[in-house]
Structure formats: structure tokens, C-alpha cells
Design an enzyme around this catalytic site. Structure first.
Site, short mmCIF file in Angstrom:
data_model
loop_
_atom_site.label_atom_id
_atom_site.label_comp_id
_atom_site.label_asym_id
_atom_site.label_seq_id
_atom_site.Cartn_x
_atom_site.Cartn_y
_atom_site.Cartn_z
N LYS A 269 -16.71 -8.07 3.46
CA LYS A 269 -16.32 -9.05 4.48
C LYS A 269 -16.58 -10.49 4.02
CE LYS A 269 -16.11 -6.48 8.75
NZ LYS A 269 -16.68 -5.14 8.71
N LYS B 275 -5.76 2.95 4.76
CA LYS B 275 -5.92 3.28 6.17
C LYS B 275 -5.06 2.34 7.02
CE LYS B 275 -9.78 0.50 7.80
NZ LYS B 275 -11.10 0.42 8.37
N LYS C 4 -5.13 -3.05 11.44
CA LYS C 4 -4.61 -4.09 12.32
C LYS C 4 -4.17 -5.31 11.53
CE LYS C 4 -7.57 -6.53 14.53
NZ LYS C 4 -8.54 -7.21 15.40
P1 TYM Z 1 -16.13 -1.17 13.95
O1 TYM Z 1 -15.90 -1.81 15.24
O2 TYM Z 1 -15.66 -1.87 12.71
O3 TYM Z 1 -15.48 0.25 13.94
C1 TYM Z 1 -15.68 1.13 15.04
C2 TYM Z 1 -15.74 2.57 14.58
O4 TYM Z 1 -14.49 2.95 14.03
C3 TYM Z 1 -14.68 3.53 12.74
N1 TYM Z 1 -13.41 3.28 11.97
C4 TYM Z 1 -12.58 4.25 11.58
N2 TYM Z 1 -12.66 5.58 11.68
C5 TYM Z 1 -11.65 6.30 11.20
N3 TYM Z 1 -10.55 5.79 10.63
C6 TYM Z 1 -10.41 4.46 10.48
N4 TYM Z 1 -9.30 3.98 9.91
C7 TYM Z 1 -11.47 3.61 10.97
N5 TYM Z 1 -11.69 2.27 11.02
C8 TYM Z 1 -12.88 2.10 11.65
C9 TYM Z 1 -15.93 2.86 12.21
O5 TYM Z 1 -16.57 3.60 11.23
C10 TYM Z 1 -16.77 2.78 13.47
O6 TYM Z 1 -17.41 4.01 13.71
N6 TYM Z 1 -20.97 -2.18 13.31
C11 TYM Z 1 -20.01 -1.32 13.99
C12 TYM Z 1 -20.15 -1.36 15.50
C13 TYM Z 1 -21.54 -1.13 15.93
C14 TYM Z 1 -22.19 0.11 16.08
C15 TYM Z 1 -23.52 -0.19 16.50
C16 TYM Z 1 -21.78 1.43 15.95
C17 TYM Z 1 -22.45 -2.08 16.23
N7 TYM Z 1 -23.64 -1.52 16.56
C18 TYM Z 1 -24.47 0.81 16.73
C19 TYM Z 1 -22.73 2.42 16.20
C20 TYM Z 1 -24.03 2.11 16.57
C21 TYM Z 1 -18.62 -1.78 13.63
O7 TYM Z 1 -18.41 -2.92 13.29
O8 TYM Z 1 -17.66 -0.82 13.78
#
Ligand code: TYM
Length: 344
Positions: free
Chosen positions: A116, A211, A214
């Protein structure tokens, strides 16, 4: 009761990949475990602002809950706790305390940070620090299972390391979340790609090696949850396939066709095995795509009706209840940590 905890950032409109790959599996998990576990589903709004927000943050937050509800999450269940991260100040406070046990070296090794920030000096400090906030999100509730995609596994390891280091320095305070291997085993039931337990990765329709994202520039490569069902169907009809000429699940050699099989399974609620068996021997990609397009069209039309049906009051009521619960639990754990350090 063990706690399952997870969250999805909402920086703007979500794709069908976000829904089928993360949100829907999470809702299915919550529904499966809600009578035996605490299920915390929170909106990581403090995480959201490390990147640009498309549209209005408040509106996005409400919309994300509408998506959970439309996907089948029971907002009113007594064991399901829904809250906004920024409404529970203990998250930010514990983050600061954990910052003092985290090291620059380990934080600099986080893959998500490297990706990032792209080495830019202008990258904001939140991008560097957010895995510590994520550790606070998890440790405040003594969460054992944290269902996330593989890209987040490193952050769960970090949460374990910080908890262990804190406990060693200040005395037993935090419970460690399960190891990533245990997390993977816990999520196994939801996996459709065999051993890849971290769920499903829905692919880009034009370039199925990647993948579905967006941020992709090509409109035809992604289906947004706000697309009309007819245009979503047209995008499926235009999806890249291959020249093998057989409908079968083979992510390595036929990622396009395999992606369509996953989408078909997830939108019809069927297993991948059963849809693969149904189309075994099918050689006409056009006919197969038409079936997938119809399934996506029906699924999205139904989903959009449900999204429109969840009233704001229901969502706000869930937040109010969840935030009161979350503040109680989080405040107590924060106090334990403050006492251990000597702040109280
Ligand atoms: P974030 O918001 O980037 O993504 C949310 C969840 O989606 C999963 N993900 C995917 N899974 C399958 N296929 C894809 N193409 C795909 N793109 C994203 C991510 O692995 C994630 O599970 N830091 C985290 C949010 C967060 C969090 C937490 C999660 C903050 N605090 C505590 C669990 C526990 C994040 O930015 O995910």
C-alpha cells in the site's frame, strides 16, 4: 463462549468479489455459529480512513450493514454484536499501548504495508500502524477466530506476537487468537478452492489471473453491487475463458471457467462439486456462460431488493445495542492493560 470477530472496510461501492469472497462466507459463518459463539461483526471505520473514501463515510457504513443484512445476517440475534470501531474508543487507546511493544522492524515487514505504501515517503503513518490497531480490535474481545482472507493472515500473527510480548513484559493480560493454521481449519468448511482455506478469490472477468478489484479501470472486468442485473449478466457473457473447450474446475489452466463455476456455485447456493458435476462434459462455453449470467442476474436482482428493504432504524438499533455491548467488554480489557502497564 468463544468469540468470532471480523470486519470489512467500506471505502466505497463493493464488488461481487467482495460479496461472494468475503461478506457472504462471513455471514454464513455467523449464522452457523451464532447459537454457540459470540459473533462480533464490526465496521472498521478507523481503518477505512487510511485510504481515500469514495462518497460519504456515514452513508457507506450504513450501506455496508444493509449488505450484511441482505446477505442474511441476523442483525437482531442476541449473540451477534454489530458495532462501529470509532464508537468504541478503547480500540484507539489500546492501539497506542500496543504501539509501545511493537517494533519498527516487524511493522516494516508487513506485506500489506509494503504494497500500500509502495515505498513512498508521502504514505500516511496510518498505513504503517493499522496492523497494530487491528491487533487491538482482536485482543480487546479475546477473539479466538478471526475469519479473513489470506492477505490478512500476517496481521493475525502480529496480534499473537504482540499479545505474547505484552503478557511476557507486563504479566498475563491477553488471550492469544488461534494460530493461522487453526484459523484456516476453522474456515475450511467455507472453502471452495480445496486446500486454500482462506475462502474464495473471485477473479477479474477480463483477466482471471488477477482478483476482481474495485480499482480496476476496465468496467467489464468487475461487477459492482450497484450494477443493473442486466449489465452484470452482459459482463459475464463477455468474460474471458480459454481454448481448452471443456467446462471443469482447474484454476491453474482454466482460471476463467473456474471463476465462472465458483460464481455459479455461490450465487445459486450450491456446492462447487455439484455445479462442476452438472456441467461435466459441457463443451459449449456460450451455453454455460448463459447459465452463469442468468444466475448472476437473478442473484443480484434479489440481493438489490433485499438491500433496499432493510430500514435504517433496524441498522441503527443494531449499532446502538452492539456498541453498548462492545464498550463494556472493551473498557474492561483496556483497564486490565492499563493496570498491567502501571497507568492505573
Ligand atoms: P479489507 O477491508 O481489505 O478486506 C475485508 C476482507 O475481505 C478479504 N478479501 C478477499 N477475500 C477473498 N477474495 C478477495 N478478492 C478479497 N479481497 C479482500 C480480506 O482478506 C478481508 O478478510 N484490516 C482489515 C479489516 C480489519 C479486520 C480487523 C478484520 C480491521 N480490523 C480485525 C478482522 C479483524 C482489512 O483492511 O480488510
Amino acid at each position: 463462549m468463544e468469540t468470532i470477530l471480523t470486519g470489512i472496510r467500506v471505502n466505497g461501492e463493493l464488488t461481487l468479489g467482495n460479496l461472494l469472497g468475503a461478506l457472504l462466507p462471513m455471514v454464513r459463518l455467523a449464522e452457523k455459529y451464532k447459537s454457540t459463539h459470540r459473533v462480533n461483526v464490526f465496521v472498521p471505520d478507523l481503518h477505512t480512513i487510511i485510504a481515500d473514501v469514495d462518497g460519504d463515510l456515514q452513508a457507506n457504513t450504513l450501506k455496508s450493514l444493509r449488505y450484511y443484512a441482505a446477505a442474511g445476517l441476523d442483525l437482531a440475534h442476541e449473540n451477534i454484536h454489530i458495532y462501529r470501531q470509532s464508537y468504541v474508543p478503547a480500540h484507539s487507546e489500546l492501539c497506542w499501548i500496543l504501539d509501545t511493544v511493537a517494533t519498527m522492524g516487524e511493522m516494516g515487514r508487513m506485506t500489506q504495508f509494503k504494497e500500500k505504501s509502495e515505498g513512498r515517503d508521502s504514505a500516511n503513518v496510518g498505513i504503517f500502524n493499522y496492523p497494530v490497531l487491528m491487533a487491538a480490535d482482536i485482543l480487546l474481545y479475546s477473539a479466538k477466530y478471526v475469519p479473513v482472507g489470506e492477505d490478512q493472515f500476517q496481521h493475525i500473527e502480529l496480534a499473537r506476537n504482540l499479545a505474547e510480548r505484552f503478557n511476557h513484559k507486563y504479566g498475563p493480560t491477553f488471550e492469544l487468537p488461534a494460530t493461522t493454521a487453526e484459523q484456516a481449519a476453522f474456515m475450511q468448511g467455507l472453502a471452495v478452492e480445496g486446500k486454500k482455506a482462506a475462502g474464495i478469490r473471485i477473479r477479474d472477468l477480463q483477466n482471471p489471473e488477477k482478483k476482481m478489484s474495485k480499482s480496476s479501470q476496465a468496467e467489464n472486468s468487475k461487477i459492482m453491487l450497484s450494477d443493473t442485473p442486466a449489465s452484470a449478466a452482459a459482463k459475464i457473457m463477455g468474460a474471458t475463458t480459454d481454448s481448452v473447450g471443456k467446462v471443469q474446475f482447474d484454476m491453474f489452466n482454466q482460471p476463467g471457467i473456474s471463476n465462472l463455476l465458483s460464481i455459479l456455485a455461490l450465487t445459486t447456493g450450491d456446492t462447487l462439486e455439484s455445479v462442476s458435476a452438472r456441467y461435466a462434459g459441457e463443451t459449449n462455453y456460450g451455453d454455460f456462460k448463459r447459465k452463469v449470467a442468468e444466475a448472476v442476474e437473478l442473484f443480484l436482482a434479489d440481493f438489490q431488493v433485499k438491500v433496499a428493504q432493510t430500514p435504517d432504524q433496524e441498522i441503527l438499533a443494531a449499532f446502538t445495542r452492539g456498541e453498548s455491548y462492545a464498550n463494556e467488554i472493551a473498557k474492561t480489557k483496556l483497564l486490565d492493560a492499563q493496570r498491567a502497564v502501571g497507568l492505573r
